[in-house]
Design a protein around this motif. Structure first.
Motif, PDB file in Angstrom:
ATOM      1  N   PRO A  18     -36.640 -51.370 -73.841  1.00 54.42           N
ATOM      2  CA  PRO A  18     -36.937 -52.689 -74.413  1.00 54.42           C
ATOM      3  C   PRO A  18     -38.074 -52.574 -75.434  1.00 54.42           C
ATOM      4  O   PRO A  18     -38.994 -51.768 -75.271  1.00 54.42           O
ATOM      5  N   VAL A  19     -38.003 -53.384 -76.484  1.00 56.02           N
ATOM      6  CA  VAL A  19     -38.985 -53.345 -77.564  1.00 56.02           C
ATOM      7  C   VAL A  19     -40.406 -53.528 -77.035  1.00 56.02           C
ATOM      8  O   VAL A  19     -41.330 -52.820 -77.444  1.00 56.02           O
ATOM      9  N   ALA A  20     -40.601 -54.458 -76.111  1.00 57.47           N
ATOM     10  CA  ALA A  20     -41.940 -54.697 -75.568  1.00 57.47           C
ATOM     11  C   ALA A  20     -42.492 -53.445 -74.884  1.00 57.47           C
ATOM     12  O   ALA A  20     -43.688 -53.140 -74.995  1.00 57.47           O
ATOM     13  N   LEU A  21     -41.640 -52.707 -74.196  1.00 61.33           N
ATOM     14  CA  LEU A  21     -42.069 -51.481 -73.532  1.00 61.33           C
ATOM     15  C   LEU A  21     -42.504 -50.432 -74.556  1.00 61.33           C
ATOM     16  O   LEU A  21     -43.524 -49.766 -74.392  1.00 61.33           O
ATOM     17  N   VAL A  22     -41.737 -50.284 -75.616  1.00 59.57           N
ATOM     18  CA  VAL A  22     -42.066 -49.313 -76.662  1.00 59.57           C
ATOM     19  C   VAL A  22     -43.397 -49.676 -77.325  1.00 59.57           C
ATOM     20  O   VAL A  22     -44.251 -48.812 -77.553  1.00 59.57           O
ATOM     21  N   LYS A  23     -43.589 -50.943 -77.605  1.00 62.48           N
ATOM     22  CA  LYS A  23     -44.848 -51.380 -78.232  1.00 62.48           C
ATOM     23  C   LYS A  23     -46.041 -51.067 -77.342  1.00 62.48           C
ATOM     24  O   LYS A  23     -47.051 -50.542 -77.798  1.00 62.48           O
ATOM     25  N   ALA A  29     -50.611 -44.989 -75.885  1.00 57.21           N
ATOM     26  CA  ALA A  29     -50.609 -43.574 -76.272  1.00 57.21           C
ATOM     27  C   ALA A  29     -51.559 -43.347 -77.450  1.00 57.21           C
ATOM     28  O   ALA A  29     -52.356 -42.402 -77.446  1.00 57.21           O
ATOM     29  N   LYS A  30     -51.500 -44.236 -78.434  1.00 56.65           N
ATOM     30  CA  LYS A  30     -52.366 -44.115 -79.605  1.00 56.65           C
ATOM     31  C   LYS A  30     -53.835 -44.200 -79.204  1.00 56.65           C
ATOM     32  O   LYS A  30     -54.679 -43.463 -79.734  1.00 56.65           O
ATOM     33  N   ALA A  31     -54.160 -45.077 -78.254  1.00 55.46           N
ATOM     34  CA  ALA A  31     -55.539 -45.236 -77.791  1.00 55.46           C
ATOM     35  C   ALA A  31     -56.074 -43.941 -77.188  1.00 55.46           C
ATOM     36  O   ALA A  31     -57.280 -43.694 -77.201  1.00 55.46           O
ATOM     37  N   ARG A  36     -45.809 -40.685 -78.470  1.00 55.08           N
ATOM     38  CA  ARG A  36     -44.839 -41.234 -77.520  1.00 55.08           C
ATOM     39  C   ARG A  36     -44.133 -40.133 -76.729  1.00 55.08           C
ATOM     40  O   ARG A  36     -43.990 -40.229 -75.510  1.00 55.08           O
ATOM     41  N   THR A  37     -43.702 -39.097 -77.404  1.00 58.45           N
ATOM     42  CA  THR A  37     -42.968 -38.030 -76.732  1.00 58.45           C
ATOM     43  C   THR A  37     -43.805 -37.378 -75.647  1.00 58.45           C
ATOM     44  O   THR A  37     -43.337 -37.160 -74.526  1.00 58.45           O
ATOM     45  N   ASP A  38     -45.048 -37.075 -75.969  1.00 59.07           N
ATOM     46  CA  ASP A  38     -45.948 -36.446 -75.011  1.00 59.07           C
ATOM     47  C   ASP A  38     -46.104 -37.314 -73.768  1.00 59.07           C
ATOM     48  O   ASP A  38     -46.039 -36.825 -72.639  1.00 59.07           O
TER      49      ASP A  38
END
Length: 65
Positions: A18-23, A29-31, A36-38
């Protein structure tokens, strides 16, 4: 020779979360300075270890009568 040429890399696997999960995943992850893959690979490893522990515990439990 048939098939795709060797790339020396693991073949990609895709799924559609779901889009919300990816966001949320990307934000967290960025923080941490990760991609994402890692994070997804780590999550898969954690889930597999959890299931293996559960299976081992279930095998050690005596059957109820």
């Amino acid at each position: 020779m048939a098939g795709r040429p060797a790339t020396g890399q693991t073949p990609p696997i895709s799924f559609r979360p779901p889009v919300a999960l990816v966001k949320e995943l990307d934000e967290l992850a960025k923080a941490e300075g990760r991609d994402r893959t890692d994070v997804l690979i780590e999550a898969a490893h954690d889930w597999i270890r959890k299931k293996r522990r559960e299976q081992a515990t279930a095998r050690e439990q005596p059957e109820a009568t």
